[in-house]
Design a protein around this motif. Sequence first.
Motif, mmCIF file in Angstrom:
data_model
loop_
_atom_site.group_PDB
_atom_site.id
_atom_site.type_symbol
_atom_site.label_atom_id
_atom_site.label_comp_id
_atom_site.label_asym_id
_atom_site.label_seq_id
_atom_site.Cartn_x
_atom_site.Cartn_y
_atom_site.Cartn_z
ATOM 1 N N GLN A 45 78.587 5.156 13.772
ATOM 2 C CA GLN A 45 78.708 6.578 14.120
ATOM 3 C C GLN A 45 80.037 6.920 14.763
ATOM 4 O O GLN A 45 80.459 8.060 14.717
ATOM 5 N N ASP A 49 80.161 10.667 11.611
ATOM 6 C CA ASP A 49 79.021 11.284 12.256
ATOM 7 C C ASP A 49 77.903 11.476 11.235
ATOM 8 O O ASP A 49 78.133 11.892 10.106
ATOM 9 N N GLN A 51 75.733 13.712 11.112
ATOM 10 C CA GLN A 51 75.582 15.109 10.725
ATOM 11 C C GLN A 51 76.523 15.485 9.582
ATOM 12 O O GLN A 51 76.156 16.236 8.692
ATOM 13 N N GLN A 61 67.362 10.864 9.798
ATOM 14 C CA GLN A 61 67.579 11.264 11.199
ATOM 15 C C GLN A 61 66.357 10.960 12.065
ATOM 16 O O GLN A 61 66.500 10.533 13.209
ATOM 17 N N ASP A 76 70.825 9.703 23.845
ATOM 18 C CA ASP A 76 71.292 9.723 22.465
ATOM 19 C C ASP A 76 70.287 10.431 21.575
ATOM 20 O O ASP A 76 70.664 11.197 20.682
ATOM 21 N N LEU A 80 71.013 13.828 19.342
ATOM 22 C CA LEU A 80 70.766 13.890 17.904
ATOM 23 C C LEU A 80 69.756 15.002 17.581
ATOM 24 O O LEU A 80 69.963 15.804 16.665
#
Length: 650
Positions: A45, A49, A51, A61, A76, A80
């Motif tokens: 990450q 990322d 996302q 996810q 974390d 998220l």
Amino acid sequence: MKANQKLREAMDSFLARGSTAAEPYARLLLECIRANDVEQVKRLQSHIDIQSVQPNNTYLQNRLLHLYVKCGKTDDALQLFDKMAGKDVFSWNVMLSAYSKMGETGSLRATFNRMPVRDCVSYNTTIAGLVGSECSVDGLSLFVRMQTEGFEPSEYTYVSALNACSQLLDLRLGKQIHGRIVASCLKGNVFCGQVDQARWLFDGLGDKNVVLWNSMISGYLKNGRPEKCLDLFLEMKVAGVKPDLVTVSSVLGANFRSGFIDEATRIFKEIKEKDGVCWTTMIVGYAQNNREEDAWMLFNEMLAENVKPDKYTFSSVVSVCARLASLVHGKVIHCKAIPNGFESDLLVSSALIDMYSKCGETLDARKVFQVMPIRNVVSWNAMITGYAQNGQDQEALELYETLLQEKMKPDNITLVGVLSACSRSGSVELGKKYFSSISELHGMKPTLDHYSCMINLLGRPGRMNEALDLINSLPEKPNYLIWSTLLSVARVNGDIERAETAAKRLSEIDPLETGPYIILSNMYASAGRWEKVALMRSLMKDKKIRKAPAYSWIEIDYKVHKFVSDDRTHSQNEKIYRELHRLMKEIQKAGLSKPQDRVPIRILKNLRVCKDCHMFMKFVSKLLERCIILRDSNLFHHFVDGECSCKDYW
DNA sequence: CTAGGGTTAG
């Protein structure tokens, strides 16, 4: 090990390519998640990322979210979760389980209320979280609410609901819910001390899964019948149900309670994949069987095997240090607890306060107490009794007054601490006031422990008649503690008649105990009644009563040394005895006075310190200009410059 | 994703 290596290589080549393609990224991320490897996830990450590559992959996810929660990385997870575009009910439920595990009922409730859609699991998780954080009433009202909103409770729900009843000691409601369970053909659990009834139900069930067996086993454990756990464990194997980690942890606990520590050790060694609970159970087992060194070693093994200690592990290990009165070990644990995030944890902090107090370091204990964000009655008790045991009566009583001002409710243990502080400082009237406050102000029933404190309080300054009146007015049959308290105050007053009464009762209750004979014999000797001394000796000989071996522990340069009385086995034996003889000679001369500035000598004894040793320590503290902190089976003695904090009452 | 196991104070 090999799999992790492979994963790392795959990661290296992926990152080297500098690719941001969604599919290989997702595959790699999933593999990291499957391997429970948060570090690799973070590494991935930090380059790309999730996302930006997988903005709408809710499945991926969610898996990552779950991994974060499982590994305790709640921050974390929350980060998220906030970024996720396509949150589904699973995502919300994962967050609920995170708050439930951490006992953060505020966030738990808030998250539950904010959920756009809820399912059965959302309710189950929230109810379990509330019940687990002593909010059983709210848990039960949610249990009712889910049904009015059309959700059918499952076995998960019932387990939590029944837990709530047992926490509230509401047997009536529990039975009502139980009736519902029977009606809906679901499975019950073991509650409210009705373990035999639970067993009857249990036997009536046809198909039993491992959770049910575990519940029944732990039911026996909680009801103080460890031998039944082992029977059930064997039966379970015969029935062909495979025990899991939970089973083993329960059975391990049962073994300790019945003293089969070696059997437990064997089972423990057989477990291939041990989790943190197994390790903690085993550490606690050693500690409770007076094998503190083994407990300490096991903790280090646990760390070596990369099993993450949690708050339960830390509090247990801190209490091992407290039992050993080992300040260096305790400080090592304290330092380890900080980066692990347990420094201000309720359990760990309370254990730390106790540890520092038991090492005679009430200043450090107070520092821990002071920075705690949340305190419960256990934390207050640890600090108050810590002061009381270390002879800081004023501090103990002041802290108790603060507790009252802060509208905290004291419990039985708090008042034991308060009353013993009063008796040590000779505050008879104040002690009487606190004693009557137990029933009048706090609505509690004084226990024999409290009466024992009062006998001490009255008897020490010589008010023996009042102490005896109190014994005669006890609401229940006097126990061993009451008579041994009377014996100890009779000894202080040289009251042979009362001492004889007490010793007689004590030998009726526990004929093999040596203490009373020795105290009585010493009292006869002081009074010059040698015929009685001889009688005591022959009595002890006849009954084959032998004095328990006296042990002492002393910590020098990070190592704990253990001595038995008249011990000649230490590697530095000669040197020790030479120094001892030198001290004896010096003491005979005596008469020094210099400031105290060196590290205190800490000694731990399993028995009560005798009069001669107490005198000896006073002299040594003066002679060596060293503070000596001696903790015996009863209390703490801070020897400074020839004086002791116990003011010669012990 | 939710139930069952380990913990602190005298």
